[in-house]
Design a protein around this motif. Structure first.
Motif, PDB file in Angstrom:
ATOM      1  N   THR A   1      40.821  61.437  25.731  1.00 53.99           N
ATOM      2  CA  THR A   1      41.555  61.118  24.506  1.00 53.99           C
ATOM      3  C   THR A   1      40.948  61.926  23.368  1.00 53.99           C
ATOM      4  O   THR A   1      39.782  62.314  23.426  1.00 53.99           O
TER       5      THR A   1
ATOM      6  N   SER B   1      37.365  62.357  17.005  1.00 59.69           N
ATOM      7  CA  SER B   1      36.595  61.608  17.996  1.00 59.69           C
ATOM      8  C   SER B   1      37.499  61.281  19.172  1.00 59.69           C
ATOM      9  O   SER B   1      38.715  61.450  19.099  1.00 59.69           O
ATOM     10  N   GLY B   2      36.918  60.821  20.264  1.00 57.91           N
ATOM     11  CA  GLY B   2      37.715  60.480  21.436  1.00 57.91           C
ATOM     12  C   GLY B   2      36.846  60.084  22.598  1.00 57.91           C
ATOM     13  O   GLY B   2      35.746  59.564  22.419  1.00 57.91           O
ATOM     14  N   GLN B   3      37.348  60.370  23.804  1.00 55.71           N
ATOM     15  CA  GLN B   3      36.629  60.047  25.032  1.00 55.71           C
ATOM     16  C   GLN B   3      36.770  61.193  26.011  1.00 55.71           C
ATOM     17  O   GLN B   3      37.784  61.901  26.018  1.00 55.71           O
TER      18      GLN B   3
ATOM     19  N   PRO C   1      32.703  57.739  25.255  1.00 57.01           N
ATOM     20  CA  PRO C   1      33.227  58.117  23.941  1.00 57.01           C
ATOM     21  C   PRO C   1      32.353  59.168  23.255  1.00 57.01           C
ATOM     22  O   PRO C   1      31.155  59.273  23.527  1.00 57.01           O
TER      23      PRO C   1
ATOM     24  N   ASP D   1      31.771  60.890  19.150  1.00 55.41           N
ATOM     25  CA  ASP D   1      32.091  60.683  17.745  1.00 55.41           C
ATOM     26  C   ASP D   1      32.306  62.014  17.025  1.00 55.41           C
ATOM     27  O   ASP D   1      32.224  63.086  17.629  1.00 55.41           O
TER      28      ASP D   1
END
Length: 67
Positions: free
Chosen positions: A7, A14-16, A26, A28
């Motif tokens: 993501t 940010s995401g995963q 995750p 940042d």
């Protein structure tokens, strides 16, 4: 370490990512900015650097994986 972008939110940068074993981790804004990327698409292979272990694992850098 290699992973796959899972993501990504362009507003927060940010995401995963998914590790190769399927574990989502995750990242940042600071980790994204450290890699110098402008954007990221789900499915892209990335190189990550982490610190810590287990639940305390934190991504410190996300950049594109080049072959």
């Amino acid at each position: 370490m290699q992973a796959t972008a899972y993501t990504y939110d362009a507003e927060t940068r940010s995401g995963q990512v998914l590790l190769d074993d399927g574990t989502p981790v995750p990242f940042d804004t600071a980790a994204f900015d450290a890699g110098g990327l402008l954007r990221l698409r789900p499915g892209q292979r990335v190189r990550i650097e982490t610190e810590g272990e287990g639940a305390a694992r934190k991504i410190t850098l996300v950049t594109l994986q080049t072959f």
